[in-house]
Structures are given as structure tokens and as C-alpha cells.
Scaffold this motif. Structure first.
Motif, mmCIF file in Angstrom:
data_model
loop_
_atom_site.group_PDB
_atom_site.id
_atom_site.type_symbol
_atom_site.label_atom_id
_atom_site.label_comp_id
_atom_site.label_asym_id
_atom_site.label_seq_id
_atom_site.Cartn_x
_atom_site.Cartn_y
_atom_site.Cartn_z
ATOM 1 N N GLY B 70 39.107 -21.914 65.774
ATOM 2 C CA GLY B 70 39.490 -20.571 66.175
ATOM 3 C C GLY B 70 40.704 -20.437 67.072
ATOM 4 N N ALA B 71 40.490 -20.503 68.371
ATOM 5 C CA ALA B 71 41.539 -20.189 69.336
ATOM 6 C C ALA B 71 42.759 -21.085 69.193
ATOM 7 C CB ALA B 71 40.973 -20.312 70.749
ATOM 8 N N THR B 72 43.925 -20.531 69.487
ATOM 9 C CA THR B 72 45.124 -21.352 69.527
ATOM 10 C C THR B 72 45.642 -21.370 70.957
ATOM 11 O OG1 THR B 72 46.743 -19.592 69.185
ATOM 12 C CG2 THR B 72 45.684 -20.526 67.220
ATOM 13 N N VAL B 73 46.717 -22.112 71.141
ATOM 14 C CA VAL B 73 47.240 -22.312 72.491
ATOM 15 C C VAL B 73 47.642 -20.981 73.139
ATOM 16 C CG1 VAL B 73 49.635 -22.750 71.809
ATOM 17 C CG2 VAL B 73 48.691 -23.911 73.819
ATOM 18 N N GLU B 74 47.968 -19.987 72.301
ATOM 19 C CA GLU B 74 48.370 -18.664 72.829
ATOM 20 C C GLU B 74 47.212 -17.926 73.521
ATOM 21 O OE1 GLU B 74 50.592 -18.576 69.416
ATOM 22 O OE2 GLU B 74 51.652 -19.648 71.014
ATOM 23 N N ASP B 75 45.999 -18.281 73.160
ATOM 24 C CA ASP B 75 44.850 -17.578 73.731
ATOM 25 C C ASP B 75 44.514 -18.017 75.154
ATOM 26 O OD1 ASP B 75 44.322 -16.078 71.352
ATOM 27 O OD2 ASP B 75 43.581 -17.938 70.454
ATOM 28 N N PHE B 76 45.216 -19.017 75.631
ATOM 29 C CA PHE B 76 44.925 -19.521 76.969
ATOM 30 C C PHE B 76 46.120 -19.282 77.879
ATOM 31 C CE2 PHE B 76 42.591 -22.040 73.861
ATOM 32 C CZ PHE B 76 41.306 -21.918 74.326
ATOM 33 N N ASP B 77 45.877 -18.685 79.031
ATOM 34 C CA ASP B 77 47.028 -18.477 79.912
ATOM 35 C C ASP B 77 47.049 -19.420 81.113
ATOM 36 O OD1 ASP B 77 44.955 -17.283 81.159
ATOM 37 O OD2 ASP B 77 45.736 -15.230 81.009
ATOM 38 N N GLU B 145 35.903 -27.636 70.874
ATOM 39 C CA GLU B 145 35.409 -27.141 72.161
ATOM 40 C C GLU B 145 36.064 -27.916 73.313
ATOM 41 O OE1 GLU B 145 33.255 -24.569 72.642
ATOM 42 O OE2 GLU B 145 33.320 -24.832 74.827
ATOM 43 N N ALA B 146 36.133 -29.224 73.141
ATOM 44 C CA ALA B 146 36.756 -30.060 74.184
ATOM 45 C C ALA B 146 38.210 -29.644 74.389
ATOM 46 C CB ALA B 146 36.673 -31.534 73.799
ATOM 47 N N ILE B 147 38.902 -29.410 73.286
ATOM 48 C CA ILE B 147 40.318 -29.049 73.380
ATOM 49 C C ILE B 147 40.489 -27.669 74.003
ATOM 50 C CG2 ILE B 147 42.335 -28.472 71.956
ATOM 51 C CD1 ILE B 147 41.360 -30.852 70.129
ATOM 52 N N ASP B 148 39.662 -26.729 73.593
ATOM 53 C CA ASP B 148 39.736 -25.386 74.178
ATOM 54 C C ASP B 148 39.527 -25.440 75.687
ATOM 55 O OD1 ASP B 148 40.234 -24.297 71.729
ATOM 56 O OD2 ASP B 148 38.248 -23.389 71.457
ATOM 57 N N LEU B 151 42.655 -26.771 77.216
ATOM 58 C CA LEU B 151 43.723 -25.769 77.178
ATOM 59 C C LEU B 151 43.459 -24.654 78.195
ATOM 60 C CD1 LEU B 151 44.352 -25.473 73.307
ATOM 61 C CD2 LEU B 151 45.782 -26.640 75.015
ATOM 62 N N ALA B 152 42.172 -24.441 78.484
ATOM 63 C CA ALA B 152 41.810 -23.408 79.450
ATOM 64 C C ALA B 152 41.972 -23.892 80.892
ATOM 65 C CB ALA B 152 40.377 -22.944 79.210
ATOM 66 N N GLY B 153 42.421 -25.125 81.060
ATOM 67 C CA GLY B 153 42.743 -25.592 82.412
ATOM 68 C C GLY B 153 41.796 -26.612 83.005
ATOM 69 N N SER B 179 47.017 -28.371 65.437
ATOM 70 C CA SER B 179 46.763 -27.150 64.677
ATOM 71 C C SER B 179 46.653 -25.929 65.577
ATOM 72 C CB SER B 179 45.485 -27.301 63.846
ATOM 73 O OG SER B 179 44.349 -27.148 64.673
ATOM 74 N N LYS B 180 46.358 -26.166 66.837
ATOM 75 C CA LYS B 180 46.247 -25.063 67.796
ATOM 76 C C LYS B 180 47.579 -24.748 68.463
ATOM 77 C CE LYS B 180 41.400 -25.605 69.140
ATOM 78 N NZ LYS B 180 40.962 -24.199 69.226
ATOM 79 N N GLY B 181 48.602 -25.485 68.089
ATOM 80 C CA GLY B 181 49.914 -25.264 68.691
ATOM 81 C C GLY B 181 50.067 -25.926 70.040
ATOM 82 N N GLY B 182 49.126 -26.789 70.391
ATOM 83 C CA GLY B 182 49.233 -27.518 71.660
ATOM 84 C C GLY B 182 50.036 -28.795 71.467
ATOM 85 N N THR B 183 50.210 -29.538 72.538
ATOM 86 C CA THR B 183 50.843 -30.845 72.407
ATOM 87 C C THR B 183 50.024 -31.868 73.183
ATOM 88 O OG1 THR B 183 52.217 -30.583 74.376
ATOM 89 C CG2 THR B 183 53.179 -29.886 72.277
ATOM 90 N N ALA B 184 50.159 -33.111 72.752
ATOM 91 C CA ALA B 184 49.440 -34.191 73.432
ATOM 92 C C ALA B 184 49.929 -34.320 74.863
ATOM 93 C CB ALA B 184 49.631 -35.494 72.671
ATOM 94 N N SER B 185 51.226 -34.136 75.051
ATOM 95 C CA SER B 185 51.752 -34.313 76.406
ATOM 96 C C SER B 185 51.309 -33.191 77.336
ATOM 97 C CB SER B 185 53.281 -34.457 76.400
ATOM 98 O OG SER B 185 53.853 -33.938 75.243
ATOM 99 N N ALA B 186 51.164 -31.970 76.816
ATOM 100 C CA ALA B 186 50.742 -30.858 77.676
ATOM 101 C C ALA B 186 49.349 -31.106 78.265
ATOM 102 C CB ALA B 186 50.762 -29.550 76.905
#
Lengths: 335, 335
Positions: B70-77, B145-148, B151-153, B179-186
Motif C-alpha cells: 500500500g503506502a509509498t514514501v510520500e505517505d510519510f512525512d 509493515e517493517a518498511i512502513d 519510513l515513519a521514523g 517499489s515504495k519509492g524509498g531508498t536503501a540509504s535513506a
């Protein structure tokens, strides 16, 4: 604890003229460098913890002298002690399992290559009655020493980096034990597994090895080169990832070039290859290159006895400085 | 710390009708048994710590339903936290490396299959803010879930037994992250290696794997069976030892028989094969048999989803209940 020394034996194994006599030194580069003629090699770092494989090839290539194993089980009248082959993992103390730490803490005698012994935290070895360490090479005499000590009634741990089953001493220990007329059960022989080089190098690269995989050593000290070549062909033809141990030494530059040739016969020149040099050492370097660039890197500082190569499949890609071999989830799941 | 639950998601992935809702229970056999139709399977024990491979094959074989991410990197601020894939090793706490223990102690969130989570000592997880565990199957949703959460901090550790690079989640984590638009380094993605099943099973058998070796999984959930067969032929023809992961499940009995057939085509029926069943579990059983006896063992209790097979070469022999594959020292040294 005391630290004993076996440079004479080691020197004769390696044919070295200047073996250092100070095996208690924490600076072991002198030993390894002068002991076996493998100038840049450091067994502990080579192949991210690939145990003794590098040293064998380095030693044997320069000297095929035979080493005789002496005492047999009849020469010992004590009840035998225990013999444990312990894999230290990647080389740094934090890569050791708790089981390995416990096995070493409980051992009365610890036997190993100087560089490995130095990697074990003092707190783990301080209760040992004796630590028997030899510089690079001398696997056979070192292993025999460990076995003799166990047959003489001591609880002995013989250590190596990586895992005792990966180009390492678990088998040699059993073979020598058998040749001495001992049995594995009499010394309660145990193997404590460790994290192999393939895994510790793969971790540095991301996810290169997640599917079916092959490990091949390019050292032709104990395996004839035609067999190695045939295995490389067989693996490269199929969808295996490959971990190449001992890719290069001065004495067998041509094995490396032959390996590149075979891989390029079956795989696209753009196939990602992870290169891990000197893992865990100060000069550690990790790079991801194209398979096509591999041949010309043979003479660079990146490829030597301390290097492990991880070769991707046709599906492996590089993303954000990581090597990723897809498992195939994307064919089943939508993400 | 709190323990959250995801049985609904898991049930839909596995097509199970009776998924247990009590994931905090230390008795997980209900979950694993009823969750995926893999009656005797227990992911943690299968393949001596082969991570999630068994569960995938068990799950996917019964239900190929897609799971949407579901969620992509844009959904997390928030600023992303860290994501660490941790290999627990063979399954028992003493098989963990210190680095794995440290990574788990430092994680704010720990994500994993219930049985693995239960294996981690409480002292290691007590500082975690949250532990997200799901029963068998659901690798994709669990990893998402782990990735979300990262990404949520949050600083997140996703755990599996064995090594994250051996039929495991290191790659899936990177694929979903991408696929979520994230990066490994981030998320400062890191892999903490562990002792793979091949090594922990080999240790139980003595020294079966000390030379060039191959790992092949018989699960055709993510790899087509013709590719698996072709790899088996290629490996069996050469002097590789083989570790066979996921040798059997109810849904793919024929893969096991096909594998035996291929091995017997290339190797002597007397070739030693080590069978490790339920490593680290109460019903652990280790046996060394002849390759020729393997087909008829397919329907015995010894071979199931929790079994790993270690196949010797023409040179492998059995001595004092140990499997020994000679490294070749005996051709160079006199002992």
C-alpha cells in the motif's frame, strides 16, 4: 595462561626463511607476510572469514613438502579430553555466536592461527591454560597438535574464522584423528558453526545471494584446476549466484583470468559482481562492478588473497549501491 | 513493550480458516500448523534456520492470492528511521551473534514471524517499543509493515532465522523499499548476517561440506521446477556437495522424488546423505543414510518441511557416525 610457539614447524611447512619467533605479538603481519611468501595475505581477513583456505593455497603453492603426523592414540595413556572446532565468523568479536564464545571460555587449550587468536577478546581466553598459536600455514601440524592435546586429556578448542565446514578444518581434524587411531566419539568431537564469508560479504552488498547458490574456491592447491573449471562452467550455465573464494594469488593469476573467461562465456558482461576486499580490515573495500570489468581488475589492489567475489545471475541488479537478486516474489505479489 | 497482531492479514495470505489469534502465546504450533496447511511445519526449525523459505513454499503452494503493497514514501512525512535485517542463526539464542543481539537491543520496533520472535531472549527485546509478529506466511505484508514503520521514523529490525541472504528477506526488503519509492540509504539499510542452515546442519554431521558446495531449494513456489531440476543435474554431475533446502511438503512430494532420481542418475547409491530433521526442536533427529535409501524415506517422518539434506560427493565417507568429505590434504600430506 601461557602462549606457546611453533614457528619451527611452521617455517618448515611454508618453506619460509624468516619466520618471526614472536607469536605473542599483536602485530601479526610480519608473521603472515614472511611466513608463507603470500605478501599481502592475511588469513583472517581473506574471504571475509574463509578460515584457512587462503593460507593453504598460499603455502602449498610455494612448497609442497610433506608434513608427517607423529603420535598415535597408543602414545597417550590419559582419558581423552574434548575436541571442539569453533567457527569465529567474520573475524570481529561481534560476529561470534554466543555458543562459540562459550566453547572458547570452557576450553583448557585453544589452538589456532595467530591472527585468529588475536581476534578473540581476552575475556574469552583468559581462563584457558594454554594458547597454542602458529603463524599462517601449518594447518596440518596445528590440527595435529590440537588432536594430540585432546588425546592427552585436555579439553581443546581449535579455531578458525568463518565456519569450520567452509574450506576449513572440520574435515582435516576428523581425518587426522582417524589416522591416529582415535575416534570422534572418544574426544566428543563437536563443530560450532560460524557465519561464513559468503554470508558476511553478502550482507555488505545487500541481497546478492538470496536464491540457489554455489561456492567455489579458485585455489588449486587441493583441487585440480580442471575440476574447478568444470564446476565454474556448470554453475555459470545455471541460474546460480556464485561466491568465489580465494580468487587470486601471485602464484595463480591465471586461475582468476580463467574464471573470468568462463563466467563471461555464460553470463552477460553487465552482470553485477560484488567485490569485497579485506573485509573487517582497515583496508576493507566493497565495490559492485560489471562482470565484463572483472578481468582487468585482476592486477588491481582490489583483487588479492583477501578478496571474495559474489557473482549475480541474469536477474541480479544494482539499486542504490546494493546488489539485489530478486527471489521471484514479484511474479506472485503486487508491490 | 507491546505485542501486536496481524492474523487477519496472515490468514488471507495463507488461505487458512482457523488462524490462531493469540500470537503472544509461546506455544506457536497452533499458529503454524493451522495457518498454512503445512501440518508439521514450523518455520523456525525447518532447514535448521533457513528463514522464511519453508513458509513461503508451504503458503504459496496452497494459495497464490496476491498481496498488495500500500503506502509509498510520500505517505510519510517523518525522517525515516533505520531498517536492519537480522539473521538469528540456527534458532537457539546461543546461535545468535553479538552483532545480532546488539541490533535487536537497539531497535525500537522488531518485526518477525511469531516463532522467531519467541526465540529471542526477553532481555534482548525488553527495550523495544513494539514487537510486530505474525504467524507463518505473510512474508510480504510483514516485510512491508517493517518498511512502513522505518519510513515513519522508527528504527526497525526485521528478523528471520538463519541468514538474511539464504532464501530469506534481505532481497524482498530492498524490492519493496524500491517499489515504495524509498531508498536503501535513506533507511540506512543494513544486513546482519547469521549462521545459515547449511552450516548449522553440517556441524551436526561432522564435516560434510568442506569443499565447493551448492545450495538448492526444492520449493517451486518462486522458482519453476524445470530450473530446479536443471540445477540439480548441473550440481550432481560435478564434485559439489549439496545442501537441499525445503526437500518435502505435502503439496510437492513429487519434487522430492524427482530430486532423488536426478541425484541417483549422477552419484553412486552408496553416497552418504546427512538428514537433519527438526534441528533445534524437541523432535530433532540426525541420520546418515545412503543416497539409494533416500526415495523410500520420502514418506517417513524423517523427511518433511523441517528437514535439510546434505548430500556428499563420491569422496565423502562415513566414519564414527560422522560424514567426512576429504579436502584433499591426504594427497599432499602424510598422516
Amino acid at each position: 595462561m601461557s602462549r606457546s610457539d611453533d614457528t619451527e614447524q611452521t617455517a618448515s611447512t611454508c618453506g619460509a626463511s624468516e619466520a618471526s619467533t614472536d607469536t605473542t605479538s599483536t602485530e601479526t603481519s610480519t608473521d603472515t607476510g614472511s611466513g608463507c611468501g603470500a605478501s599481502t595475505a592475511d588469513e583472517s581477513a581473506s574471504a571475509c572469514g574463509a578460515s584457512s583456505s587462503s593460507s593453504e593455497s598460499g603455502c602449498g603453492a610455494s612448497d609442497d613438502s610433506e608434513e608427517e603426523v607423529g603420535a598415535t592414540v597408543e602414545d597417550f595413556d590419559a582419558d581423552p579430553g574434548r575436541l571442539v572446532a569453533v567457527g569465529l565468523g567474520p573475524g570481529q568479536p561481534e560476529g561470534m555466536t554466543r555458543r562459540a564464545t562459550t566453547a572458547l571460555s570452557e576450553a583448557e587449550h585453544i589452538v589456532g592461527y595467530t591472527t585468529y587468536i588475536d581476534l578473540i577478546p581476552d575475556a574469552v581466553t583468559e581462563d584457558a591454560e594454554d594458547i597454542y598459536q602458529t603463524p599462517m600455514c601449518g594447518e596440518v601440524s596445528r590440527t595435529e597438535e590440537a588432536i594430540d592435546r585432546a588425546l592427552a586429556g585436555n579439553d581443546v578448542a581449535i579455531v578458525g574464522s568463518g565456519d569450520p565446514n567452509v574450506y576449513a578444518l572440520a574435515g582435516l581434524a576428523l581425518e587426522i584423528l582417524e589416522s591416529k587411531g582415535g575416534t570422534a566419539s572418544a574426544v566428543d568431537f563437536e563443530v560450532v558453526p560460524g557465519v561464513p564469508a559468503a554470508q558476511s560479504c553478502a550482507a555488505r552488498l545487500g541481497a546478492p545471494l538470496v536464491n540457489d547458490t554455489v561456492s567455489i574456491s579458485l585455489s588449486d592447491h587441493l583441487t585440480p584446476m580442471p575440476a574447478i573449471e568444470s564446476r565454474l562452467h556448470a554453475a555459470a550455465k545455471e541460474g546460480f549466484t556464485l561466491t568465489i573464494y580465494n580468487p587470486w594469488s601471485r602464484k595463480r593469476r591465471e586461475n582468476y583470468q580463467k574464471c573470468c573467461e568462463i563466467l563471461l562465456e555464460h553470463r552477460d558482461p553487465e552482470t553485477p559482481v560484488g567485490i569485497v576486499h579485506g573485509a573487517g580490515r582497515e583496508d576493507e573495500q566493497t565495490e559492485i562492478v560489471d562482470l565484463g570489468d572483472l578481468p582487468e581488475l585482476g592486477e588491481s589492489d582490489l583483487i588479492d588473497m583477501t578478496t571474495t567475489l559474489l557473482v549475480g545471475t541474469d536477474e541480479t541488479y544494482v539499486w542504490d549501491d546494493r546488489m539485489v537478486t530478486p527471489r521471484g516474489y514479484e511474479t506472485k505479489y503486487d508491490y
